[in-house]
Design an enzyme around this catalytic site. Structure first.
Site, mmCIF file in Angstrom:
data_model
loop_
_atom_site.group_PDB
_atom_site.id
_atom_site.type_symbol
_atom_site.label_atom_id
_atom_site.label_comp_id
_atom_site.label_asym_id
_atom_site.label_seq_id
_atom_site.Cartn_x
_atom_site.Cartn_y
_atom_site.Cartn_z
ATOM 1 N N GLN A 106 24.168 -88.610 -20.254
ATOM 2 C CA GLN A 106 24.737 -89.087 -21.522
ATOM 3 C C GLN A 106 23.763 -90.059 -22.182
ATOM 4 O O GLN A 106 24.010 -90.530 -23.277
ATOM 5 C CB GLN A 106 26.049 -89.816 -21.246
ATOM 6 N N HIS A 126 24.092 -86.256 -25.208
ATOM 7 C CA HIS A 126 24.337 -87.058 -26.420
ATOM 8 C C HIS A 126 23.067 -87.270 -27.240
ATOM 9 O O HIS A 126 22.969 -88.216 -28.008
ATOM 10 C CB HIS A 126 24.977 -88.400 -26.043
ATOM 11 N N CYS A 137 17.141 -79.953 -42.440
ATOM 12 C CA CYS A 137 16.182 -78.903 -42.034
ATOM 13 C C CYS A 137 15.755 -79.033 -40.570
ATOM 14 O O CYS A 137 15.073 -78.162 -40.053
ATOM 15 C CB CYS A 137 14.957 -78.903 -42.943
HETATM 16 P P1 NAD Z 1 29.742 -97.006 -19.941
HETATM 17 O O1 NAD Z 1 29.178 -98.294 -20.430
HETATM 18 O O2 NAD Z 1 31.038 -96.575 -20.502
HETATM 19 O O3 NAD Z 1 29.931 -97.105 -18.362
HETATM 20 C C1 NAD Z 1 28.887 -97.524 -17.526
HETATM 21 C C2 NAD Z 1 29.423 -97.545 -16.099
HETATM 22 O O4 NAD Z 1 28.335 -97.787 -15.263
HETATM 23 C C3 NAD Z 1 30.486 -98.624 -15.851
HETATM 24 O O5 NAD Z 1 31.607 -98.037 -15.243
HETATM 25 C C4 NAD Z 1 29.786 -99.618 -14.919
HETATM 26 O O6 NAD Z 1 30.646 -100.092 -13.915
HETATM 27 C C5 NAD Z 1 28.710 -98.758 -14.289
HETATM 28 N N1 NAD Z 1 27.490 -99.504 -13.987
HETATM 29 C C6 NAD Z 1 26.803 -100.354 -14.794
HETATM 30 N N2 NAD Z 1 25.693 -100.765 -14.181
HETATM 31 C C7 NAD Z 1 25.672 -100.166 -12.957
HETATM 32 C C8 NAD Z 1 24.764 -100.188 -11.872
HETATM 33 N N3 NAD Z 1 23.643 -100.908 -11.914
HETATM 34 N N4 NAD Z 1 25.052 -99.433 -10.775
HETATM 35 C C9 NAD Z 1 26.189 -98.693 -10.715
HETATM 36 N N5 NAD Z 1 27.086 -98.643 -11.718
HETATM 37 C C10 NAD Z 1 26.813 -99.351 -12.842
HETATM 38 O O7 NAD Z 1 28.619 -95.885 -20.109
HETATM 39 P P2 NAD Z 1 28.782 -94.307 -20.140
HETATM 40 O O8 NAD Z 1 29.861 -93.847 -19.240
HETATM 41 O O9 NAD Z 1 27.430 -93.707 -20.023
HETATM 42 O O10 NAD Z 1 29.296 -94.162 -21.642
HETATM 43 C C11 NAD Z 1 28.934 -93.174 -22.329
HETATM 44 C C12 NAD Z 1 27.998 -93.504 -23.535
HETATM 45 O O11 NAD Z 1 27.101 -94.608 -23.407
HETATM 46 C C13 NAD Z 1 27.096 -92.374 -23.725
HETATM 47 O O12 NAD Z 1 27.455 -91.732 -24.899
HETATM 48 C C14 NAD Z 1 25.686 -92.930 -23.881
HETATM 49 O O13 NAD Z 1 25.017 -92.258 -24.918
HETATM 50 C C15 NAD Z 1 25.912 -94.317 -24.206
HETATM 51 N N6 NAD Z 1 24.882 -95.309 -23.873
HETATM 52 C C16 NAD Z 1 23.642 -94.955 -23.405
HETATM 53 C C17 NAD Z 1 22.725 -95.935 -23.036
HETATM 54 C C18 NAD Z 1 21.392 -95.501 -22.513
HETATM 55 O O14 NAD Z 1 20.860 -94.476 -22.934
HETATM 56 N N7 NAD Z 1 20.811 -96.263 -21.581
HETATM 57 C C19 NAD Z 1 23.060 -97.284 -23.133
HETATM 58 C C20 NAD Z 1 24.354 -97.611 -23.617
HETATM 59 C C21 NAD Z 1 25.246 -96.616 -23.977
#
Ligand code: NAD
Length: 254
Positions: A106, A126, A137
């Site tokens: 994601q 995503h 385009c």
């Molecule tokens: P989210 O923030 O909803 O959930 C992140 C999860 O990861 C949480 O449940 C948390 O407990 C867990 N977590 C955080 N750090 C951790 C670690 N070090 N070890 C283990 N677990 C850990 O994120 P999601 O579920 O990916 O939400 C989806 C959306 O977030 C996606 O659409 C994505 O595009 C977007 N997103 C992406 C980025 C990125 O590309 N790095 C950053 C922020 C959000």
């Protein structure tokens, strides 16, 4: 089964992955927090700083487009200064050594590829924040070129064809391209074990892929710091830091 404590998690994960033939990874923002990129929903995460800009709003409002671009530039800086951590390296090792078929992510940060993941075995469900594209385009643009245009003109960038240019991420309300959905389905259908790393598993439709995996009896393993709505359906839950649990584990699983 819920396991906590780094050593126990590592042992159980190594045992489980040794036995399985076809593994598919499914990653979220939590895999990149230990690289310094905030996730969405944890305290201090992206939703505590930014509001959601729906795709439909981007299309009709210059104010929303400017707001969207400002956050994209901020995130691009954050992605550029981040380095892949041991969890990205683990996923890349497992795929390069043939133990896993691919990763559905994601994430939009490009860290899987920078850890050495073959590009053809990753589905960025995503999209990606590493470049921009024209919504009419499809032409591609460098984020840095868009930033120059933004700073010089104080307007959102437009393509030579007249279309709006937007970072190539899938916004809320924007459809995921059919070819990405189909590749994800193919990867999930081949998988006998799906390993989730760092996702709250709250964003649909992508998490529907895990329902699909369970419907053909794939083993579901979740590595996450916090509980998720899929925990009841999971066969194995490893509670803790993704980087600590997976650090250097891929090399033992050839
Ligand atoms: P989210 O923030 O909803 O959930 C992140 C999860 O990861 C949480 O449940 C948390 O407990 C867990 N977590 C955080 N750090 C951790 C670690 N070090 N070890 C283990 N677990 C850990 O994120 P999601 O579920 O990916 O939400 C989806 C959306 O977030 C996606 O659409 C994505 O595009 C977007 N997103 C992406 C980025 C990125 O590309 N790095 C950053 C922020 C959000």
């Amino acid at each position: 089964m819920v396991v906590s404590g780094v050593d126990d998690c590592r042992k159980v994960l190594a045992d489980r992955l040794k036995d399985e033939a076809a593994i598919c990874f499914f990653t979220g923002a939590g895999i990149s927090t230990e690289s310094g990129i905030p996730d969405f929903r944890s305290p201090g995460g992206i939703w505590s700083k930014y509001r959601i800009i729906e795709y439909s709003e981007f299309l009709v409002s210059e104010t929303a487009r400017l707001e969207d671009w400002e956050r994209r530039f901020h995130m691009a800086d954050c992605f550029e200064s981040a380095e892949p951590n041991p969890a990205h390296v683990f996923v890349a090792d497992m795929i390069r050594n043939g133990r896993a078929n691919g990763v559905i992510t994601q994430n939009i940060d490009g860290l899987h590829q920078r850890a050495g993941m073959p590009g053809n075995q990753i589905v960025e469900f995503h999209g990606t924040g590493t470049y921009a594209h024209c919504l009419s385009c499809g032409s591609h643009f460098e984020i840095t070129a868009m930033r120059r245009h933004f700073e010089e003109n104080e307007k959102s960038p437009r393509c030579t064809c007249g279309g709006y240019v937007k970072a190539a991420v899938i916004s809320f309300g924007e459809s995921v391209p059919d070819h990405l959905v189909q590749r994800s389905i193919d990867m999930i259908d081949e998988a006998e074990i799906v390993v989730v790393i760092g996702s709250s598993l709250q964003v649909w439709p992508v998490v529907g892929l895990l329902e699909r995996a369970k419907s053909h009896d794939a083993t579901l393993c979740i590595i996450n710091r916090d509980p998720t709505p899929f925990d009841e359906k999971a066969d194995l839950i490893l509670r803790g830091s993704a980087a600590e649990i997976t650090d250097n584990l891929g090399v033992f699983l050839v």
